[in-house]
Scaffold this motif. Structure first.
Motif, PDB file in Angstrom:
ATOM      1  N   THR A   1      38.767  21.946  43.432  1.00 48.61           N
ATOM      2  CA  THR A   1      39.887  21.290  44.240  1.00 48.61           C
ATOM      3  C   THR A   1      39.941  19.751  44.755  1.00 48.61           C
ATOM      4  N   PHE A   2      41.718  20.849  44.408  1.00 50.18           N
ATOM      5  CA  PHE A   2      42.406  19.147  44.872  1.00 50.18           C
ATOM      6  C   PHE A   2      43.026  19.474  45.819  1.00 50.18           C
ATOM      7  N   PRO A   3      43.615  18.359  46.807  1.00 46.96           N
ATOM      8  CA  PRO A   3      42.428  16.615  46.386  1.00 46.96           C
ATOM      9  C   PRO A   3      40.922  17.735  46.927  1.00 46.96           C
ATOM     10  N   PRO A   4      40.170  16.782  46.925  1.00 47.21           N
ATOM     11  CA  PRO A   4      39.739  15.668  46.452  1.00 47.21           C
ATOM     12  C   PRO A   4      39.724  15.228  45.301  1.00 47.21           C
ATOM     13  N   ALA A   5      39.625  16.226  44.094  1.00 48.49           N
ATOM     14  CA  ALA A   5      39.481  16.267  42.689  1.00 48.49           C
ATOM     15  C   ALA A   5      40.863  15.854  42.581  1.00 48.49           C
ATOM     16  N   PHE A   6      41.334  14.657  41.006  1.00 50.72           N
ATOM     17  CA  PHE A   6      42.327  14.158  40.920  1.00 50.72           C
ATOM     18  C   PHE A   6      42.646  13.877  39.142  1.00 50.72           C
ATOM     19  N   TYR A   7      43.568  14.524  38.348  1.00 51.10           N
ATOM     20  CA  TYR A   7      44.030  13.395  37.439  1.00 51.10           C
ATOM     21  C   TYR A   7      44.092  12.155  36.864  1.00 51.10           C
ATOM     22  N   VAL A   8      43.963  11.412  35.958  1.00 53.23           N
ATOM     23  CA  VAL A   8      44.372  10.541  35.243  1.00 53.23           C
ATOM     24  C   VAL A   8      44.477  10.165  34.197  1.00 53.23           C
ATOM     25  N   PHE A   9      44.736   9.078  33.680  1.00 52.80           N
ATOM     26  CA  PHE A   9      45.632   9.281  32.545  1.00 52.80           C
ATOM     27  C   PHE A   9      46.398  10.338  31.374  1.00 52.80           C
ATOM     28  N   ASP A  10      47.222  10.099  32.561  1.00 49.59           N
ATOM     29  CA  ASP A  10      48.301  11.139  32.017  1.00 49.59           C
ATOM     30  C   ASP A  10      47.685  12.811  31.599  1.00 49.59           C
ATOM     31  N   LYS A  11      47.052  12.862  32.791  1.00 56.87           N
ATOM     32  CA  LYS A  11      46.708  14.447  32.754  1.00 56.87           C
ATOM     33  C   LYS A  11      45.309  14.664  31.710  1.00 56.87           C
ATOM     34  N   GLN A  12      44.552  13.541  31.101  1.00 63.38           N
ATOM     35  CA  GLN A  12      43.989  13.969  29.934  1.00 63.38           C
ATOM     36  C   GLN A  12      42.915  13.711  31.019  1.00 63.38           C
ATOM     37  N   CYS A  13      42.155  14.089  32.147  1.00 65.46           N
ATOM     38  CA  CYS A  13      41.369  13.453  32.370  1.00 65.46           C
ATOM     39  C   CYS A  13      41.096  14.108  34.249  1.00 65.46           C
ATOM     40  N   VAL A  14      40.255  14.577  34.333  1.00 62.07           N
ATOM     41  CA  VAL A  14      40.143  15.067  35.710  1.00 62.07           C
ATOM     42  C   VAL A  14      39.133  14.461  36.433  1.00 62.07           C
ATOM     43  N   ILE A  15      39.184  13.983  36.994  1.00 64.17           N
ATOM     44  CA  ILE A  15      38.282  13.505  37.959  1.00 64.17           C
ATOM     45  C   ILE A  15      37.182  14.257  39.783  1.00 64.17           C
ATOM     46  N   ASP A  16      36.302  14.858  39.887  1.00 61.76           N
ATOM     47  CA  ASP A  16      36.141  15.535  40.990  1.00 61.76           C
ATOM     48  C   ASP A  16      34.256  14.919  40.807  1.00 61.76           C
ATOM     49  N   GLN A  17      34.702  14.269  42.231  1.00 63.33           N
ATOM     50  CA  GLN A  17      33.106  13.741  42.015  1.00 63.33           C
ATOM     51  C   GLN A  17      32.671  14.564  43.317  1.00 63.33           C
ATOM     52  N   HIS A  18      30.799  14.776  42.783  1.00 63.44           N
ATOM     53  CA  HIS A  18      30.130  15.108  43.811  1.00 63.44           C
ATOM     54  C   HIS A  18      28.659  14.309  44.248  1.00 63.44           C
ATOM     55  N   GLY A  19      29.177  13.989  45.280  1.00 67.92           N
ATOM     56  CA  GLY A  19      27.420  13.181  45.499  1.00 67.92           C
ATOM     57  C   GLY A  19      27.945  12.220  46.430  1.00 67.92           C
ATOM     58  N   ASP A  20      27.250  11.115  46.453  1.00 64.41           N
ATOM     59  CA  ASP A  20      27.042  10.227  47.639  1.00 64.41           C
ATOM     60  C   ASP A  20      28.049   9.071  48.245  1.00 64.41           C
ATOM     61  N   ASP A  21      29.282   9.233  47.406  1.00 65.35           N
ATOM     62  CA  ASP A  21      30.193   8.121  47.636  1.00 65.35           C
ATOM     63  C   ASP A  21      30.913   8.488  48.731  1.00 65.35           C
ATOM     64  N   ILE A  22      30.117   7.803  49.698  1.00 65.52           N
ATOM     65  CA  ILE A  22      30.503   8.029  51.450  1.00 65.52           C
ATOM     66  C   ILE A  22      31.704   6.736  51.714  1.00 65.52           C
ATOM     67  N   GLN A  23      31.650   6.153  50.783  1.00 61.34           N
ATOM     68  CA  GLN A  23      32.044   4.899  51.453  1.00 61.34           C
ATOM     69  C   GLN A  23      33.341   4.586  50.485  1.00 61.34           C
ATOM     70  N   GLY A  24      33.586   5.695  49.535  1.00 66.04           N
ATOM     71  CA  GLY A  24      34.728   5.447  49.040  1.00 66.04           C
ATOM     72  C   GLY A  24      34.755   5.014  47.656  1.00 66.04           C
ATOM     73  N   GLY A  25      35.540   4.818  46.604  1.00 68.72           N
ATOM     74  CA  GLY A  25      35.347   3.410  45.551  1.00 68.72           C
ATOM     75  C   GLY A  25      34.507   3.751  45.184  1.00 68.72           C
ATOM     76  N   ARG A  26      33.112   3.756  45.041  1.00 73.12           N
ATOM     77  CA  ARG A  26      32.181   3.813  44.108  1.00 73.12           C
ATOM     78  C   ARG A  26      32.634   4.004  42.464  1.00 73.12           C
ATOM     79  N   VAL A  27      33.058   5.723  42.538  1.00 77.51           N
ATOM     80  CA  VAL A  27      33.426   5.395  40.871  1.00 77.51           C
ATOM     81  C   VAL A  27      34.420   4.507  39.867  1.00 77.51           C
ATOM     82  N   LYS A  28      34.263   3.348  39.035  1.00 73.71           N
ATOM     83  CA  LYS A  28      35.246   2.852  38.746  1.00 73.71           C
ATOM     84  C   LYS A  28      35.748   3.864  37.313  1.00 73.71           C
ATOM     85  N   TYR A  29      37.106   4.067  36.795  1.00 71.68           N
ATOM     86  CA  TYR A  29      37.416   3.838  35.402  1.00 71.68           C
ATOM     87  C   TYR A  29      38.437   3.177  35.104  1.00 71.68           C
ATOM     88  N   PHE A  30      39.199   2.635  33.841  1.00 75.85           N
ATOM     89  CA  PHE A  30      40.245   2.776  33.306  1.00 75.85           C
ATOM     90  C   PHE A  30      39.959   2.654  31.965  1.00 75.85           C
TER      91      PHE A  30
END
Length: 90
Positions: free
Chosen positions: A24-53
């Motif tokens: 579902t967009f949002p909260p799912a979102f694309y990164v890396f020129d749409k090569q990856c979609v991030i759709d996190q389910h879980g305990d990230d209540i405060q936000g920003g727990r998942v880091k990527y680069f």
């Protein structure tokens, strides 16, 4: 509910849990020129727990995973000290 609950009733309850979820967009979102979609389910209540680069070699480092788009390989880097990282083809 967990697999230690082994009765037939528990097995039927587990069977009703979906094994796929829609993106579902949002909260799912694309990164890396749409090569990856991030759709996190879980305990990230405060936000920003998942880091990527993307590193200098072009590998995507996502939480405890490394994705190599050239070789189509994903490696789990969260192994305990002394364990071999788990690697699988995409």
């Amino acid at each position: 509910m967990d697999k230690s609950q082994r009765s037939e009733a528990h097995a039927l309850q587990r069977a009703t849990i979906p094994d796929k979820y829609p993106l579902t967009f949002p909260p799912a979102f694309y990164v890396f020129d749409k090569q990856c979609v991030i759709d996190q389910h879980g305990d990230d209540i405060q936000g920003g727990r998942v880091k990527y680069f993307k590193d200098a070699n072009g590998n995507i480092l996502f939480a405890r995973f490394q994705v190599c788009l050239d070789d189509k390989v994903i490696a789990y880097l969260g192994a305990k000290p002394g364990e071999t990282p788990r690697i699988m083809a995409l």
